[in-house]
Motif scaffolding. Structure first.
Motif, PDB file in Angstrom:
ATOM      1  N   ILE B  17      -3.670  18.872 -13.302  1.00 44.67           N
ATOM      2  CA  ILE B  17      -3.657  18.489 -11.892  1.00 44.67           C
ATOM      3  C   ILE B  17      -2.973  19.575 -11.056  1.00 44.67           C
ATOM      4  N   ILE B  18      -1.823  20.046 -11.544  1.00 50.22           N
ATOM      5  CA  ILE B  18      -1.099  21.077 -10.784  1.00 50.22           C
ATOM      6  C   ILE B  18      -1.939  22.346 -10.689  1.00 50.22           C
ATOM      7  N   LEU B  19      -2.570  22.705 -11.817  1.00 49.19           N
ATOM      8  CA  LEU B  19      -3.408  23.905 -11.804  1.00 49.19           C
ATOM      9  C   LEU B  19      -4.520  23.777 -10.776  1.00 49.19           C
ATOM     10  N   SER B  20      -5.171  22.600 -10.737  1.00 52.88           N
ATOM     11  CA  SER B  20      -6.298  22.449  -9.815  1.00 52.88           C
ATOM     12  C   SER B  20      -5.817  22.501  -8.364  1.00 52.88           C
ATOM     13  N   ILE B  21      -4.637  21.913  -8.078  1.00 46.42           N
ATOM     14  CA  ILE B  21      -4.114  21.977  -6.705  1.00 46.42           C
ATOM     15  C   ILE B  21      -3.830  23.430  -6.336  1.00 46.42           C
ATOM     16  N   LEU B  22      -3.229  24.149  -7.273  1.00 39.50           N
ATOM     17  CA  LEU B  22      -2.896  25.553  -7.034  1.00 39.50           C
ATOM     18  C   LEU B  22      -4.151  26.364  -6.741  1.00 39.50           C
ATOM     19  N   VAL B  23      -5.161  26.168  -7.588  1.00 37.55           N
ATOM     20  CA  VAL B  23      -6.408  26.911  -7.422  1.00 37.55           C
ATOM     21  C   VAL B  23      -7.041  26.574  -6.080  1.00 37.55           C
ATOM     22  N   ILE B 287     -15.101  32.009  -7.292  1.00 42.27           N
ATOM     23  CA  ILE B 287     -13.742  32.358  -7.705  1.00 42.27           C
ATOM     24  C   ILE B 287     -12.980  31.114  -8.159  1.00 42.27           C
ATOM     25  N   THR B 288     -13.023  30.062  -7.299  1.00 46.54           N
ATOM     26  CA  THR B 288     -12.315  28.823  -7.637  1.00 46.54           C
ATOM     27  C   THR B 288     -12.782  28.278  -8.975  1.00 46.54           C
ATOM     28  N   ALA B 289     -14.101  28.232  -9.128  1.00 48.56           N
ATOM     29  CA  ALA B 289     -14.650  27.656 -10.351  1.00 48.56           C
ATOM     30  C   ALA B 289     -14.194  28.445 -11.572  1.00 48.56           C
TER      31      ALA B 289
END
Lengths: 317, 319
Positions: B17-23, B287-289
């Motif tokens: 979850i944290i990684l996805s928010i960061l990305v 990039i996000t993906a």
């Protein structure tokens, strides 16, 4: 009674000196002393240390005499000038810029960034590892979760993204950005060593006598693992040279107009350059290889000193 | 052991979850808006505002994040602005190439690393051991991208033994020829990656073998009269190889990180090259993906290794 004690404690000057000398000989020599002995015993290591220091000094001093903006100007006359001529010792690139000068300035930039990165990331990693290992329990658990998270971040990609987001950055900002991502290895090593170190009697004794935690960590545990810290810092310095140069090689390191060993090697990305104009990139590549090999060799020698059984420098008894 | 696995998976969820928010936040911070390139350049400011309103770009970030996550779970990563193709399709094509290369490199790494590590451990302190130590020292110290550049220069351009770009040659037709052409394109990058990626395996295996050599069960076996060869085959290898096998997951991180350099130097159309192109074109859905995918793969790799290790080595289990 009182006189007895005074008699017993009064020692003549000469005796005191003799006793101190004896105690010094008996005591384990300091980490720095052991390392120095090891270098004296291992001549190749001494030579590579000497060459490394002379080279770094040369690059820093020589680049002071080079006018960087003028050097980076395009000079049509020198278009891919061949190497080994009096004007262009190592030839010139597509813009007629002297490779030799670019190499000196580029080395200075790359080495300075690597040094900065090593100092910042190692300091942070060491503190992180010491605190995490010393306190243990919940503190350690929480800090380990942060560590785990940092390990799953795709580092290189994230750094590239951050570099493209920030509109204006220079060598210092770049070093800071890189430092965010390169402290984990050190912290892990220091933590595991601190964990075992804080179980020892001297820490318990110090705690019982009421020494503060910070003092125990930085004045008592840290000196005891100092040899490990020195070895790890040297080895990560060798690694860090590859970090900035690699990023500059991809085109996301130092901004345009600031030469680096990485941007010089990036000349090889052009299929025509790589074979036809080898002098534009090969010297930088060879330099990186020699630099990394010698620094890491010095690190290996230092690591040997941490293990008494492997030392070559003899204790003089 | 189930406790260990369950715990690892529970830890994984907040990390993800944290990684996805960061990305997501990083992508939001990138310059440009998602309509660059897809709309008529003469569209008025008001029309763009209208489009952004429809696509919810004026919502607060957590609202946008939520929408993005919902789309993510439907397998919708958005459209690539540069290629005008769904990102999922793009990653499927490029991902296969990267996967081929990574698998090939991994197999080679183990093929080179295992015998070397065992060999060095067996001849501990002798001449052969020193040779292996010099090899690991050299491969560990030199930055990988320099190795790639020099490798492609010597074996690709100067000697002309291997192709220097692409993943498959245009002339190749038929199944056999395609396969050979594909293999030809990954041999050099794979071999370089493997030769310079064995350090961990060799060092770990060497110390495992040395430890095992001095352990009690080996001494017992020897005193019973078991030949040294059989001791190695039946006792030492088995004990030392299992943890090494479990390391495979960790090496994913290194392989993926290295894929950016490898694919750039060899112009190999995989995910690393896709990422570099996407950065240059500010193609930020791609990039996000990719950042998210790489993070996810890293996570899965560590998870698999942790679980495998806890199966192999009961000491690391949590009770």
């Amino acid at each position: 009674m009182k006189r007895d004690i005074e008699d017993a404690t009064s020692i003549s000057e000469a005796d005191l000196e003799k006793l101190t000398k004896e105690a010094n000989q008996e005591a384990t020599p300091s980490a720095a002393k052991i390392m120095w002995r090891e270098f004296v015993a291992d001549k190749p290591a001494l030579i590579s240390l000497f060459i490394l220091i002379v080279f770094i000094l040369f690059v820093i001093i020589a680049s002071m005499f080079i006018d960087v903006p003028k050097m980076m100007e395009t000079n049509i006359m020198g278009y891919y000038a061949k190497p080994f001529t009096p004007e262009y010792w190592l030839g010139a690139d597509a813009g007629g810029r002297s490779i030799a000068k670019e190499l000196v300035v580029g080395s200075r930039n790359s080495i300075c960034i690597a040094i900065g990165l090593t100092i910042i990331s190692s300091t942070f990693g060491i503190c992180w590892g010491l605190v995490s290992g010393y306190f243990g329990g919940m503190v350690d658990l929480a800090m380990q979760r942060v560590y785990d998270f940092m390990m799953i971040i795709p580092m290189l990609m994230t750094i590239i993204v951050i570099v493209t987001i920030i509109p204006h950055y220079n060598a210092i900002t770049l070093t800071l950005i890189l430092s965010i991502f390169y402290w984990m290895g050190t912290s892990r090593l220091i933590r595991s060593r601190t964990l075992s170190e804080s179980q020892k009697d001297y820490v318990a004794a110090s705690k019982t006598s009421g020494t503060g935690n910070l003092k125990i960590i930085f004045r008592e545990i840290m000196p005891n693992i100092s040899s490990l810290i020195i070895v790890d810092t040297t080895l990560s310095f060798a690694e860090n040279i590859g970090v900035e140069t690699g990023l500059s090689f991809l085109g996301f390191g130092l901004p345009m107009g600031t030469p680096s060993l990485g941007t010089l090697i990036a000349n090889a990305n052009d299929p025509e350059n790589i074979t036809g104009y080898w002098w534009t990139w090969l010297p930088a590549a060879v330099e990186i290889i020699i630099l990394c090999l010698s620094i890491s060799y010095i690190g290996q020698v230092m690591r040997r000193t941490t293990n008494a059984a492997q030392r070559r420098g003899q204790d003089k008894k | 052991m189930w406790k260990t696995i369950l715990r690892r998976i529970l830890i994984m969820i907040p990390e993800l979850i944290i990684l996805s928010i960061l990305v997501f936040l990083l992508a939001k911070a990138m310059p440009g808006d998602p309509f660059t390139g897809s709309i008529n350049p003469r569209a008025s400011q008001a029309q763009i505002h209208h489009l952004m309103q429809i696509h919810g770009l004026y919502d607060p970030w957590y609202q946008q994040y939520w929408n993005w996550v919902v789309h993510l779970f439907h397998g919708d990563l958005g459209m690539s602005y540069e290629y005008q193709e769904p990102v999922v399709d793009l990653i499927k094509q490029r991902g296969a190439n990267t996967l081929w290369l990574a698998l090939f490199t991994m197999v080679l790494t183990y093929l080179i690393g295992l015998p070397l590590g065992i060999y060095a451990g067996r001849h501990e302190g002798k001449f052969q051991d020193t040779l292996v130590r010099v090899y690991t020292y050299v491969t560990m110290s030199i930055p990988f991208f320099v190795v790639l550049v020099i490798g492609i220069w010597i074996f690709g351009y100067a000697l002309n033994w291997f192709p220097t770009s692409g993943s498959i040659s245009a002339q190749a037709s038929g199944l056999g020829e395609t396969l050979i052409s594909r293999l030809g394109h990954i041999i050099l990058p794979g071999l370089l990656g493997a030769l310079f990626g064995t350090v961990n395996i060799v060092q770990y295996l060497r110390s495992e073998v040395i430890d095992a050599k001095h352990s009690d069960y080996v001494r017992t076996a020897r005193s019973k009269g078991v030949p040294m060869k059989d001791i190695y085959r039946h006792h030492i290898f088995r004990n030392s190889l299992l943890p090494i096998a479990a390391f495979a997951g960790y090496s994913i991180t290194g392989l993926l990180g290295g894929s950016i350099f490898t694919e750039m130097v060899f112009s190999y159309p995989g995910m690393g090259l896709l990422f570099l192109n996407a950065i240059n074109y500010r193609d930020y859905t791609v990039i996000t993906a990719l950042v998210l995918l790489y993070g996810f793969l890293n996570l899965m790799g560590t998870l698999l290794s942790d679980i495998a290790l806890s199966i192999v080595d009961p000491r690391v289990r949590v009770e």
